[in-house]
Design an enzyme around this catalytic site. Structure first.
Site, PDB file in Angstrom:
ATOM      1  N   THR A 101       0.759  -1.542   0.076  1.00  0.00           N
ATOM      2  CA  THR A 101       0.001   0.388  -0.236  1.00  0.00           C
ATOM      3  C   THR A 101       0.818   1.156   0.030  1.00  0.00           C
ATOM      4  OG1 THR A 101      -1.797   1.694   1.691  1.00  0.00           O
ATOM      5  CG2 THR A 101      -0.133   0.162   2.714  1.00  0.00           C
ATOM      6  N   TYR A 125      -2.065   0.729  10.243  1.00  0.00           N
ATOM      7  CA  TYR A 125      -2.030  -0.293   9.183  1.00  0.00           C
ATOM      8  C   TYR A 125      -1.033  -0.089   8.159  1.00  0.00           C
ATOM      9  CZ  TYR A 125      -3.944  -0.729   4.264  1.00  0.00           C
ATOM     10  OH  TYR A 125      -3.576  -0.913   3.417  1.00  0.00           O
TER      11      TYR A 125
END
Length: 291
Positions: A101, A125
């Site tokens: 990501t 995250y």
């Protein structure tokens, strides 16, 4: 080729399975019930039985805000789960594609991020996904790390579907205009993965649709194209706002635009512009029964 896809019930996983099957590959798509990536023995058993040539590891803990209060849960899936898949892949000599990501960067840079720029994730995250990258690099001898951003597709909930719904229900919408990134259509990303996996051009890749926009600009384009392609009765007026207007538990990167240097230097064709990807998605949505 024999390809195992984790997270096969997610929006990228479903399109990856579909694209690969269409290309004639022998695909085993595993959802959470079929393969618990947090269970090392199960990973070793499933991978050992199927003996894939490639594993595309899409399964992830992606609830960005929830991760801030569920630290162990995020690391269990994104770090330990990725470790398990890397160990299982290595045991059968499989290539491993780990989907990562834009959140591995701090998002404060003025320029697009290159693949080998220093990472500095700000939230749990991003930190847990970076941990998955490190474990993949450490434990797999044949890995691709593919960082992507702003993902949307036919399957599952995403920003495009939400905006299409709200645009027809609300008289006015405020959308963040100080976060910049690159939207990514899952079918386009799956096509790139299907090309990448046939090679031995290992390393880190940034793979999103080309070009960049803010969430506000993205929404403007969604509405414009939806009126044209879907004949959607969009009524909402759009207003730009700031990130500070919508406080969230997890920090959002102000700039998550990523350079596609690895795509270029390894001789791949770059992924089409995000506006073209959006058009293709809306056409797919129109042909489905989900409109």
């Amino acid at each position: 080729m024999k390809v195992l896809v984790t997270g096969a019930s997610g929006q990228l996983g479903m399109d990856a399975v579909s694209v690969l099957q269409h290309k004639g590959h022998n695909v085993m798509g595993c959802n959470r019930k079929q393969l618990d990536i947090t269970n090392l023995e199960q990973c070793q058993h499933v991978v050992g039985e199927f003996a894939p040539n490639v594993i595309i590891h899409c399964a992830a803990y992606t609830a960005v805000d929830a991760a801030e209060s569920d630290v162990d849960g995020a690391y269990l899936v994104n770090a330990t789960g990725s470790r398990n898949m890397a160990v299982a892949a290595e045991a059968v000599g499989a290539k491993l594609i780990y989907i990562s990501t834009d959140y591995v960067f701090d998002g404060q840079g003025e320029h697009p991020y290159y693949e080998y720029d220093n990472t500095d994730p700000q939230g749990i995250y991003g930190k847990s996904k970076r941990a998955g990258e490190i474990l993949t690099q450490t434990l797999s001898s044949r890995y691709f790390i593919v960082r992507t951003s702003w993902v949307y597709g036919l399957h599952g909930n995403n920003f495009v579907k939400t905006m299409l719904k709200l645009g027809q229900e609300k008289p006015e919408l405020k959308v963040v205009h100080d976060q910049k990134g690159s939207p990514t259509y899952t079918v386009d990303l799956a096509e790139f993965l299907s090309e990448l996996m046939l090679t031995e051009k290992y390393g880190i890749y940034h793979a999103s649709n080309s070009g960049a926009c803010t969430w506000y600009e993205f929404t403007q384009e969604i509405f414009a194209q939806a009126k044209q392609i879907l004949d959607a009765p969009i009524q909402a007026s759009l207003e730009p706002c700031t990130t500070a207007d919508f406080p969230r538990p997890a920090p959002r990167p102000a700039n998550s635009v990523m350079e596609h240097m690895s795509i270029r230097t390894n001789g791949f064709q770059d992924i089409r512009h995000w506006r073209e990807g959006l058009s293709a998605f809306l056409q797919e949505l129109k042909q489905s029964s989900l409109v």
